[in-house]
Write an enzyme that holds these catalytic residues in place. Structure first.
Site, PDB file in Angstrom:
ATOM      1  N   ASP A  18       0.743  -1.115   0.086  1.00 58.94           N
ATOM      2  CA  ASP A  18       0.146   0.176   0.075  1.00 58.94           C
ATOM      3  C   ASP A  18       0.772   1.177   0.032  1.00 58.94           C
ATOM      4  O   ASP A  18       0.991   2.098   0.930  1.00 58.94           O
ATOM      5  CB  ASP A  18      -0.914  -0.025   1.209  1.00 58.94           C
ATOM      6  CG  ASP A  18      -0.072  -0.368   2.634  1.00 58.94           C
ATOM      7  OD1 ASP A  18       0.902  -0.809   2.591  1.00 58.94           O
ATOM      8  OD2 ASP A  18      -0.784   0.138   3.716  1.00 58.94           O
ATOM      9  N   HIS A 249       9.364  -1.021   9.498  1.00 54.82           N
ATOM     10  CA  HIS A 249       7.914  -2.023   9.125  1.00 54.82           C
ATOM     11  C   HIS A 249       8.203  -2.780   8.116  1.00 54.82           C
ATOM     12  O   HIS A 249       8.537  -3.935   8.001  1.00 54.82           O
ATOM     13  CB  HIS A 249       6.637  -1.142   9.366  1.00 54.82           C
ATOM     14  CG  HIS A 249       6.312  -0.415  10.431  1.00 54.82           C
ATOM     15  ND1 HIS A 249       6.597  -0.765  11.748  1.00 54.82           N
ATOM     16  CD2 HIS A 249       5.834   0.829  10.503  1.00 54.82           C
ATOM     17  CE1 HIS A 249       6.223   0.168  12.565  1.00 54.82           C
ATOM     18  NE2 HIS A 249       5.974   1.389  11.920  1.00 54.82           N
TER      19      HIS A 249
END
Lengths: 323, 323
Positions: A18, A249
Site C-alpha cells: 500500500d 516496518h
C-alpha cells in the site's frame, strides 16, 4: 534459533503493498537485492488508496529499472471496515511524503492484483514468495478465488500485528492486520508457511538520518528518491522516538524474505486474529505462552512470529541499496 | 516514577479472594503486616468455589489470630461465564494444596461479601482499601448495589490481567479478569483509583524454596501452613520456570497495598476489558502506546498498571511473615 538462509538463486517475489513510504523503501530494496527477483506488484488500500499506491509503485519501479515488472491494482476497500482514505499525516498526501517522481510511462495492469498473484503462482509454481506489507485483503481474496494457491507458494512474508508490544491503531492492534481483520484471519489460517514481522521487531529497528543520507548519496535513483520521501516520514516518528528517524516496518519483511537479516527470536506459534467488533478488534493474537525457559516452535504451528532480529536491519538495507 | 509510601497508620483492608494458595500467602501477609488492618474478607469463585474459599480463609485466619474478622461468601457464579469448579491441578482439591487445617470454630457471615464490603465502606468511609485477587464479580455487584461505594473507598488494589506478556488462560487473557470479564469491565470503569498488578510483574517475581523454608521455620502458624500449601503450588510451576518455585500473583497486590514494595514502572493509563465472545475475550487491554521515551501517566487515567517492581517481593513477604 531460527535461520533464514540467503537463497542461492534469486527468489521470485510478488510484493503486495500500500505504497507508502516504508513500502517504497521495501520496494527499492527488493528491486536492488540480488537475492530477489521481483516478478509482480499488487496494491491494496492502506497507507494511501490502492490506485495511488499503484501509481507510486510504477513510478518508483521506473526509477529502479523495473519498468517491465507488472503492477496491478488490488482491493480498494476492505471486507468489513471502511477505508478511511489513508494516513496523510504519516505518508503525505500522495502516500510518498509529497515527493514527485517522474511519470512511469505506463499504467497498471488491466487485471487485478488477485489475478496477477494467481498467474504468478502458476508461472513460478513452488517457488513464489509473497511479501505482503499492507492489509491482507488481496491475499484473502486470492485464497477464496483459488484455494489451491498455497500449494504453489513457497513462503509468505508479512509485516503486521503486535505480539508483546502496544499496537499502533489501538492499544493492541497494528494497522495492517487491523484495517482488514477478516482478511488477515483468512490469510493466516491458509495452508502455507508464514513469517510475520510484528511491531515488536519493526519498531525496535530504526532508520536513522545517517542511513537516509547514505540513500541520498547512493547514486541509485530509486534509493535517492526514497531518501527524499523519508524526510517526511522521519517527522512523524519524532514523538515516538524523540528524534528524526523511522521505524522499519515493511522493509523488515522484505529483508527477511531476501535472507538479508536473520531472526534471532522467531517461534512458530498458533496465531489468531480478533475479528469481533469489541475493543480488541484487529489484534493479531500470538500464543506465546510457555516460552519462558526457551523459545521453541509449537507443534503444527505454521506462522513464525519474529520477535527480535540481532542483525542491524537498517545497515543491511543501506548496504543493498547503496552498493 | 511511582511511589507507594508505606502508610503511617494501618490501612483498613477488605480482602476479596478465591483462596487459593497464593491468596493464602497474601492473606497471611495481610494479617501479619503492621501496615494493614484486615477488617473483612469476601470470597468469590475462582481458584476454588466461593464456599471452600471462605472455609480456607476462616481456617487460615484462625491460625493467624484473626478469628474475629468477618468472612463472607460472595459470588458462587460469574455474570456470564460458568464457573468450572476451580483448578485442582494448580491449587489442590481443596484450594489450599490439600493441606488440612484445624477447624476454624466459626462459620462465614450470614450476609454476602457484597453486603460486608458495603458495610465496611461505611465503617471506614474514606479509608477503606480493597485488595481484590480473584474475579471482580463481588466488586461489580457491590458497585451496582451501591453506586456511591467508590466515594468511601480510598484505593483498590487488584491482581489481574496481562499487559505486555502472554495470558494464563488464553494467549492474551489472565484468569481473574478472564473468568468474569463483564464484572472486570464494571469494576475498572468505576469512579475510583485502581492499582493493578498484571502477570507482567506477578510472573516476574518468584517465591523460591528458600523462601518457603523460611515460612516453615517462622514460628508463625499461618505462615507455616502456607509454607506447606506451597509445596503443592511449586510443582505446578515447574513447567513454566524449570524449577520448583511459584509466581507471586496475589501477594504482589497485597504487598503493594501495604506499601511494602514500590512499583518501579506503573503508568496510569486507559484500560478496557474485552467482553466479546471472540478470541480475545477476557483480555485486560492497557493502552501503553506512546510510552517508549519515558513512562508517564495519561491524563485522566485512574488505573495504574504495575509493569515492574525492583524491590524483591518474595524477600519482603518473608520478612513480614517471619518477623
Amino acid at each position: 534459533m531460527t535461520t533464514t538462509t540467503a537463497p542461492t538463486t534469486p527468489r521470485p517475489v510478488y510484493f503486495d503493498c500500500d505504497t507508502g513510504i516504508d513500502d517504497s523503501l521495501a520496494l527499492a530494496y527488493l528491486m536492488a537485492s540480488p537475492a530477489v527477483r521481483l516478478v509482480g506488484v499488487g496494491t491494496v488500500a492502506g497507507n494511501t488508496n490502492a490506485d495511488q499506491a499503484a501509481r507510486n509503485s510504477l513510478e518508483l519501479m521506473a526509477l529502479g529499472g523495473h519498468g517491465h515488472v507488472p503492477v496491478a491494482v488490488g482491493a480498494r476497500e476492505y471486507r468489513v471496515n471502511t477505508f478511511s482514505g489513508g494516513v496523510p499525516a504519516v505518508h503525505g498526501d500522495n502516500g510518498v511524503g509529497n515527493v514527485d517522481m517522474p511519470p512511469a510511462g505506463r499504467a497498471a495492469e488491466d487485471r487485478t492484483a488477485v489475478d496477477l498473484l494467481i498467474a504468478l503462482s502458476h508461472e513460478h509454481a513452488g517457488d513464489l514468495h509473497i511479501v505482503a506489507v499492507g492489509p491482507l485483503t488481496n491475499l484473502a481474496a486470492a485464497l477464496e478465488a483459488d484455494p489451491t494457491l498455497p500449494q504453489r507458494v513457497a513462503h509468505v512474508w508479512v509485516m503486521g500485528g503486535a505480539a508483546l508490544v502496544p499496537g499502533n491503531i489501538s492499544p493492541v492492534t497494528e494497522a495492517n492486520i487491523g484495517h482488514d481483520p477478516e482478511a488477515a484471519r483468512i490469510a493466516l489460517a491458509a495452508d502455507w508457511d508464514v513469517t510475520i514481522a510484528p511491531l515488536d521487531v519493526t519498531m525496535a529497528h530504526t532508520f536513522e538520518e545517517t542511513h537516509r543520507q547514505a540513500l541520498l548519496a547512493s547514486g541509485n535513483p530509486a534509493a535517492e528518491t526514497v531518501g527524499r520521501m523519508l524526510d517526511f516520514y522521519f517527522d512523524f516518528h519524532v514523538p515516538e522516538y524523540g528524534r528524526r528517524c523511522s521505524a522499519l516496518h515493511d522493509p523488515t519483511a522484505a529483508a527477511l524474505c531476501a535472507g538479508g537479516v536473520t531472526p534471532s527470536v522467531a517461534p512458530a506459534v498458533p496465531v489468531d486474529v480478533d475479528d469481533t467488533h469489541g475493543p480488541g478488534r484487529g489484534q493479531l493474537i500470538c500464543d506465546l505462552r510457555g516460552q519462558r525457559q526457551a523459545w521453541h516452535d509449537r507443534p503444527g504451528a505454521r506462522t513464525r512470529v519474529v520477535l527480535s532480529i540481532d542483525d542491524p536491519v537498517a545497515d543491511h538495507l543501506v548496504e543493498v541499496l547503496a552498493r
